[in-house]
Design an enzyme around this catalytic site. Structure first.
Site, PDB file in Angstrom:
ATOM      1  CE  LYS A  57      -4.116  -1.333   4.726  1.00  0.00           C
ATOM      2  NZ  LYS A  57      -4.198  -1.991   6.036  1.00  0.00           N
TER       3      LYS A  57
ATOM      4  CE  LYS B 158       0.185  -2.011   4.177  1.00  0.00           C
ATOM      5  NZ  LYS B 158      -0.168  -3.220   4.830  1.00  0.00           N
TER       6      LYS B 158
ATOM      7  CD  GLU C 117       2.180  -2.755   8.153  1.00  0.00           C
ATOM      8  OE1 GLU C 117       3.235  -2.777   7.501  1.00  0.00           O
ATOM      9  OE2 GLU C 117       1.161  -3.353   7.799  1.00  0.00           O
TER      10      GLU C 117
ATOM     11  N   GLY D  61      -3.251 -10.329   7.858  1.00  0.00           N
ATOM     12  CA  GLY D  61      -2.868 -11.728   8.090  1.00  0.00           C
ATOM     13  C   GLY D  61      -2.352 -12.372   6.817  1.00  0.00           C
TER      14      GLY D  61
ATOM     15  CD  GLU E 286      -9.296  -6.511  -4.475  1.00  0.00           C
ATOM     16  OE1 GLU E 286      -9.793  -6.271  -5.571  1.00  0.00           O
ATOM     17  OE2 GLU E 286      -9.644  -5.926  -3.427  1.00  0.00           O
TER      18      GLU E 286
ATOM     19  CB  ILE F 224     -12.229  -7.151   2.126  1.00  0.00           C
ATOM     20  CG1 ILE F 224     -12.158  -7.416   3.612  1.00  0.00           C
ATOM     21  CG2 ILE F 224     -13.647  -6.783   1.724  1.00  0.00           C
ATOM     22  CD1 ILE F 224     -12.482  -6.179   4.439  1.00  0.00           C
TER      23      ILE F 224
HETATM   24  N1  HSE Z   1      -0.886  -3.730   9.621  1.00  0.00           N
HETATM   25  C1  HSE Z   1      -1.950  -3.824   8.698  1.00  0.00           C
HETATM   26  C2  HSE Z   1      -3.257  -3.892   9.487  1.00  0.00           C
HETATM   27  C3  HSE Z   1      -1.762  -5.046   7.868  1.00  0.00           C
HETATM   28  O1  HSE Z   1      -3.194  -4.031  10.705  1.00  0.00           O
HETATM   29  O2  HSE Z   1      -4.318  -3.765   8.916  1.00  0.00           O
HETATM   30  C4  HSE Z   1      -2.665  -5.122   6.696  1.00  0.00           C
HETATM   31  O3  HSE Z   1      -2.479  -4.069   5.822  1.00  0.00           O
END
Ligand code: HSE
Length: 410
Positions: free
Chosen positions: A202, A102, A187, A300, A126, A133
Site C-alpha cells: 500500500k 494491492k 489475509e 472488510g 481505489e 477510504i
Molecule cells: N488484510 C488487509 C487489512 C485487508 O487488514 O488491512 C485490506 O487490505
C-alpha cells in the site's frame, strides 16, 4: 440507449461484496450515468448456488475477454497469478479494469498502467489502499496542486486491530490475530498482515503516485509487529504514547524518497494515535494544503466493495477519456537505504547507574526520559539510523542492556 456491461472476476469476500453493493445501488448509479448498467458475468472457478445471481456465473475467462459488450471488468481475484494475465488481456481487449488487488498494483502497476494508456482504457485501484477510504483519487486529483512531501498511514486494519486489542484489553498477540481472522479482516496468510507486506504494497502504491516513479516492494524496508511485546505496550501506555504499524513516505530534495513500513511509537499529538480497531488513517502533507487526513474502514467486504464500485462507475462515466500514465517504471531504485533515513528513536534499557548519562552523552538531551519498573525509557531527537545503530552498539559494548528500540512518529 446503450447499456454498460460489467464483469466481476472473483467471488470471494470482496467480489461478493461488489456484486451486492452494485445490485443495491444500481438504480442510483444508472441515474448518475444516464445509462443502464448491469453485471453480465461473474467469473469464479468455484461453483456458487443460491446467490441470487446464479445465471451470471461462468468459469472460463475467455468468455469475458471475447465479449465486446463487456467494457468494464472488476478484478477481485487477488494475488499476481492469474490476475496479471487476466488484467493484461482485458486491457488489451479494450476493457477498463478496476481492482482491490494491492499486490498486483504494487508489483506490476507501471506495466499495467502503460498497457491501459496504449489501449485508451483505465486501470483504477481505489480499493487497493485504505479499503473504503477515498485516498487514491484524492492523491491523484484533489491534491494535484501540491508537491506531496510526506505520507504517514495506518493502512493495515488487521495489525491495527491486533495492536488495539493488545493495548485496550491486554490480549495476547495470538488471540487478537485469531479474532481478526474470524472477523474476516486478515489475509488468508497472516504473514502478509503481521509481517507488514500488505502495508508495504500500500505504501508502494501511494509513494508511486506521489513521486511519479514506480516504488517496488523489494526496495521498501518492511518490519512487522510480531516482535512487539506486552512490556513495550505497557511502557508506551504509561508515557501516553501508542504503538502502530506505520507505512511511511517522505520526498527528498535529491529526487529520491524514504519509504518504509515499521511499528512506531506514536506521539499522542499525531492524528494517527487515535485510530483504532480495524480503521485506517492516512495523513498526507503537501506544500500547498499543509496537512490533510483521511480516515475510515480499511478492510472488510462492504467498505472495500464500496471503493471498487466507485471505480466501476468512474470507468463508465469517463469512457473513452484517455489519461496519461500515473507513474513510470524508471528502472532505478528511487528509495534511499534504510540506514540513511532519519527518525527520533525510543529506547527501553535496563536501569543502571550509568545508562542515563551514557544515553545523554551519545544522543544529547532526551525528548522524554522516565524510569519505569527498573527500566530507563529514553526518546531521542531525530537521528540518522546508521548513527543510531552505531550509538546502540557503543552502549551495548559498554555493558548496558538495551531491551528494545522503536522509531517514533510525531
Ligand atoms: N488484510 C488487509 C487489512 C485487508 O487488514 O488491512 C485490506 O487490505
Amino acid at each position: 440507449m446503450n447499456s454498460h456491461k460489467i464483469a466481476v472476476m472473483g467471488y470471494g469476500v470482496v467480489g461478493s461484496g461488489v456484486v451486492e453493493v452494485f445490485d443495491k445501488t444500481r438504480k442510483s448509479i444508472e441515474a448518475k450515468l444516464g445509462k443502464t448498467a448491469e453485471i453480465k458475468y461473474i467469473l469464479d472457478i468455484v461453483e456458487h448456488k443460491g446467490t441470487g445471481f446464479d445465471e451470471k456465473f461462468i468459469n472460463d475467462f475467455k468468455i469475458i475477454e471475447c465479449d465486446p459488450e463487456v467494457t468494464v471488468v472488476a478484478e477481485v481475484i487477488g494475488g499476481v497469478n492469474p490476475a496479471f494475465d487476466f488484467t493484461k488481456r482485458c486491457l488489451e481487449a479494450g476493457k477498463s479494469v478496476v481492482t482491490s488487488n494491492k499486490e498486483l498494483v504494487a508489483t506490476k502497476g507501471a506495466e499495467l498502467l502503460e498497457i491501459a494508456e496504449q489501449n485508451n482504457v483505465k486501470y483504477l485501484f481505489e480499493a487497493s489502499v485504505g479499503g473504503g477510504i477515498p485516498i487514491i483519487r484524492p492523491l491523484r486529483y484533489c491534491l494535484v496542486g501540491n508537491n506531496i512531501t510526506q505520507i504517514a498511514g495506518i493502512v493495515n486494519g488487521t495489525t491495527n486491530f491486533i495492536l488495539t486489542k493488545m493495548f485496550r484489553e491486554q490480549m495476547s498477540f495470538e488471540d487478537a490475530l485469531s479474532l481478526a481472522q474470524k472477523l474476516g479482516y486478515a489475509e488468508s496468510n497472516p504473514s502478509a498482515d503481521v509481517d507488514g507486506h500488505d502495508a508495504c504494497r500500500k505504501i508502494c502504491i501511494m509513494s508511486s503516485i506521489a513521486s511519479g516513479k514506480h516504488v517496488y516492494p523489494e526496495h521498501v524496508y518492511t518490519n512487522g509487529i510480531s516482535t512487539i511485546t506486552s512490556a513495550d505496550v505497557e511502557v508506551a501506555d504509561k508515557i501516553g504514547y501508542t504503538i502502530k504499524l506505520i507505512a511511511y513516505y517522505k520526498a527528498l530534495s535529491n529526487g529520491k524518497c524514504e519509504a518504509l513500513v515499521s511499528p512506531m511509537l506514536v506521539n499522542p499529538r499525531s492524528r494517527l494515535s487515535n485510530i483504532s480497531d480495524v480503521f485506517n488513517g492516512v495523513v498526507v502533507k503537501g506544500d500547498a494544503v499543509g496537512e490533510a487526513s483521511f480516515y475510515g474502514p480499511g478492510a472488510g467486504k462492504l467498505p472495500t466493495a464500496s471503493a471498487v464500485v466507485s471505480d466501476l462507475v468512474e470507468c463508465m462515466r469517463m469512457e473513452g477519456v484517455c489519461e496519461p500514465v500515473l507513474w513510470q517504471d524508471t528502472k532505478e531504485n528511487c528509495v534511499v537505504d534504510i540506514k540513511d533515513t532519519c527518525f527520533p528513536f525510543y529506547i527501553r534499557a535496563k536501569k543502571s547507574e550509568s545508562v542515563l548519562n551514557r544515553l545523554t552523552s551519545l544522543f544529547g538531551a532526551p525528548v522524554l526520559s522516565e524510569n519505569i519498573a527498573n527500566q530507563v525509557i529514553f526518546i531521542t531527537n531525530e537521528i540518522k539510523q546508521a548513527d543510531f545503530e552505531n550509538a546502540i552498539k557503543v552502549l551495548e559494548q559498554s555493558g548496558e542492556e538495551i531491551h528494545y528500540t522503536l522509531r517514533v512518529l510525531n
